[in-house]
Enzyme design. Structure first.
Site, short mmCIF file in Angstrom:
data_model
loop_
_atom_site.label_atom_id
_atom_site.label_comp_id
_atom_site.label_asym_id
_atom_site.label_seq_id
_atom_site.Cartn_x
_atom_site.Cartn_y
_atom_site.Cartn_z
N TYR A 138 -6.24 48.57 89.29
CA TYR A 138 -6.02 47.65 88.17
C TYR A 138 -6.12 48.35 86.82
O TYR A 138 -5.49 47.94 85.86
CB TYR A 138 -7.06 46.52 88.20
CG TYR A 138 -6.67 45.30 88.99
CD1 TYR A 138 -6.34 45.41 90.33
CD2 TYR A 138 -6.66 44.05 88.40
CE1 TYR A 138 -6.01 44.29 91.05
CE2 TYR A 138 -6.33 42.91 89.12
CZ TYR A 138 -6.01 43.05 90.45
OH TYR A 138 -5.68 41.93 91.17
N LYS A 189 -9.77 51.35 102.93
CA LYS A 189 -8.63 51.88 103.69
C LYS A 189 -8.88 53.37 103.87
O LYS A 189 -8.12 54.22 103.41
CB LYS A 189 -7.33 51.56 102.92
CG LYS A 189 -6.05 51.86 103.70
CD LYS A 189 -5.79 50.93 104.87
CE LYS A 189 -4.59 51.40 105.65
NZ LYS A 189 -4.38 50.63 106.91
N ASP A 221 -6.69 46.06 106.43
CA ASP A 221 -5.72 45.32 107.25
C ASP A 221 -6.43 44.58 108.38
O ASP A 221 -6.14 43.41 108.66
CB ASP A 221 -4.60 46.25 107.79
CG ASP A 221 -5.13 47.53 108.43
OD1 ASP A 221 -6.34 47.83 108.29
OD2 ASP A 221 -4.33 48.24 109.06
N ASP A 245 -9.04 41.05 95.51
CA ASP A 245 -8.11 40.05 94.97
C ASP A 245 -7.38 39.36 96.12
O ASP A 245 -7.30 38.14 96.20
CB ASP A 245 -7.11 40.74 94.04
CG ASP A 245 -6.08 39.77 93.49
OD1 ASP A 245 -6.47 38.67 93.04
OD2 ASP A 245 -4.87 40.09 93.52
N ASP A 249 -8.20 35.38 98.02
CA ASP A 249 -7.20 34.31 98.14
C ASP A 249 -7.08 33.88 99.60
O ASP A 249 -6.98 32.69 99.92
CB ASP A 249 -5.82 34.78 97.65
CG ASP A 249 -5.53 34.34 96.22
OD1 ASP A 249 -6.50 34.27 95.42
OD2 ASP A 249 -4.36 34.07 95.90
C1 IPM Z 1 -7.70 36.68 90.13
C2 IPM Z 1 -6.30 36.72 89.60
C3 IPM Z 1 -6.19 37.85 88.56
C4 IPM Z 1 -6.47 39.15 89.27
C5 IPM Z 1 -4.86 37.90 87.80
C6 IPM Z 1 -4.56 36.59 87.13
C7 IPM Z 1 -4.83 39.03 86.81
O1 IPM Z 1 -5.38 36.86 90.61
O2 IPM Z 1 -8.64 36.48 89.34
O3 IPM Z 1 -7.86 36.83 91.34
O4 IPM Z 1 -5.57 39.76 89.88
O5 IPM Z 1 -7.62 39.59 89.24
MG MG Z 2 -6.24 36.74 92.55
#
Ligand code: IPM
Ligand code: MG
Length: 356
Positions: A138, A189, A221, A245, A249
């Site tokens: 990042y 990884k 993975d 990240d 999710d």
């Molecule tokens: C998160 C989001 C952010 C990230 C984006 C919006 C930059 O996806 O907080 O998970 O990738 O960290």
């Molecule tokens: Mg995110």
């Protein structure tokens, strides 16, 4: 306790208003909170031409904690990268030194039917993802565009972690595990990446200080697969920025809705930025449809981690549990037989449950 409120874009203002309402209700019961708002993300760009305007950053720096909604929207998608709302988030994390991102994925028993996985796979799920937040690909340099020897365009980024960066997030992983079920899974990884080889070495080394914690390592993975195969094997997961990240999710969906998931991003002194894991959902913005519970639960995390108000944090969490038990559901978690309500009504129900 001074809180900077950065509502942001899309559903941000609606959900943040509900969390502030809940905090204010606690204020009436004696918690001393001072709240100040500032534009951020697309709203920051609209007001000052910058997703993280200087006055907003100053306010966030001066506050004890920051409560964020969400940023982004189609209106801002065509802007050059430095003006994009996402840059506001990345910059505020970096400026405030918020290296430790805690993303719990907890399934409320009332929502077991909303998860896309079978009830027996997810019921009782309680995972904490500890994601490193201000390093990795990042932020690694160099990055950019160039032409190669054949004059073809190339894009490149740098995945990079220093030993101290790995050490401090590993410490958070272990101390978090000590307070929970004493299991830590480090995700990397290592079979491919140099960054991950160092990561695994350093995490293992930090682990020597925590013999009471069972440390395991998974390739990312495999971790992604295990999360949907048998998610209850996990207690605490510690991982880098990019893998965290993606995995957070994925983990969110185990709980039924990303609309339920709070997060805390902490610096070395537990100053924190608190925000829902979900985005700004422009498609439902302004329609009183968004689920405010992730933001309300984020304010509970704020009380716990920055203000050490464990009892108040638990009161909010108990109130959320109660409204779910009472059958209140925003559309994202609605099932037949439950009571569909809007954003504001959900906030009101939580306030009422706090008081009862
Ligand atoms: C998160 C989001 C952010 C990230 C984006 C919006 C930059 O996806 O907080 O998970 O990738 O960290
Ligand atoms: Mg995110």
């Amino acid at each position: 306790m001074k809180i900077a409120v950065l509502a942001g874009d899309g559903i941000g203002p609606e959900i943040v208003a509900q969390a502030v309402k809940v905090l204010e209700a606690l204020g009436r019961d004696g918690l001393k909170l001072e709240v100040e708002e500032a534009p951020f993300g697309g709203a920051g760009f609209d007001a000052h031409g910058d997703p993280l305007p200087e006055p907003t950053l100053k306010l966030a720096q001066a506050a004890d904690a920051v409560l964020c909604g969400a940023v982004g929207g189609p209106k801002y998608d065509a802007l050059p990268r430095p003006q994009r709302p996402e840059q506001g988030i990345l910059r505020i994390r970096k400026e405030l030194g918020l290296f430790a991102n805690l993303r719990p994925a907890v399934l409320f028993p009332e929502l077991v039917g909303v998860s896309s996985l079978k009830p027996e796979v997810v019921s009782g799920l309680d995972i904490m993802i500890v994601r490193e937040l201000i390093g990795d690909i990042y932020f690694g340099e160099p990055r950019g565009r160039r032409a190669n020897a054949r004059s073809e365009r190339e894009g490149f980024d740098t995945m990079l972690y220093s030993e101290p960066e790995i050490r401090r997030i590993a410490e958070i992983g272990f101390t978090t595990a000590v307070k929970r079920n004493r299991k830590l899974c480090s995700v990397d990884k290592e079979n491919v990446l140099e960054t991950s080889r160092l990561w695994r070495e350093v995490v293992s080394d930090v682990g020597k200080k925590y013999p009471q914690v069972e440390l395991t390592h998974l390739y990312v993975d495999n971790a992604a697969m295990q999360l949907v195969r048998a998610p209850k094997q996990f207690d605490v997961i510690v991982t880098g920025n990019l893998f965290g990240d993606i995995l957070s999710d994925e983990a969110s969906m185990l709980t039924g809705s990303i609309g339920m998931l709070p997060s805390a991003s902490l610096d070395a002194k537990a100053k924190g930025l608190y925000e829902p894991v979900h985005g700004s959902a422009p498609d439902i913005a302004g329609k009183n449809l968004a689920n405010p519970l992730a933001t309300i639960l984020s304010s509970a995390m704020m009380l716990r981690y920055t203000f050490s108000q464990e009892a108040a944090a638990r009161r909010i969490e108990a109130a959320v549990k109660k409204v779910l038990a009472q059958g209140y559901r925003t559309p994202d978690i609605h099932e037949p037989g439950t009571r569909k309500v809007g954003t504001v009504e959900m906030g009101d129900a939580v306030v009422a449950a706090l008081q009862s």
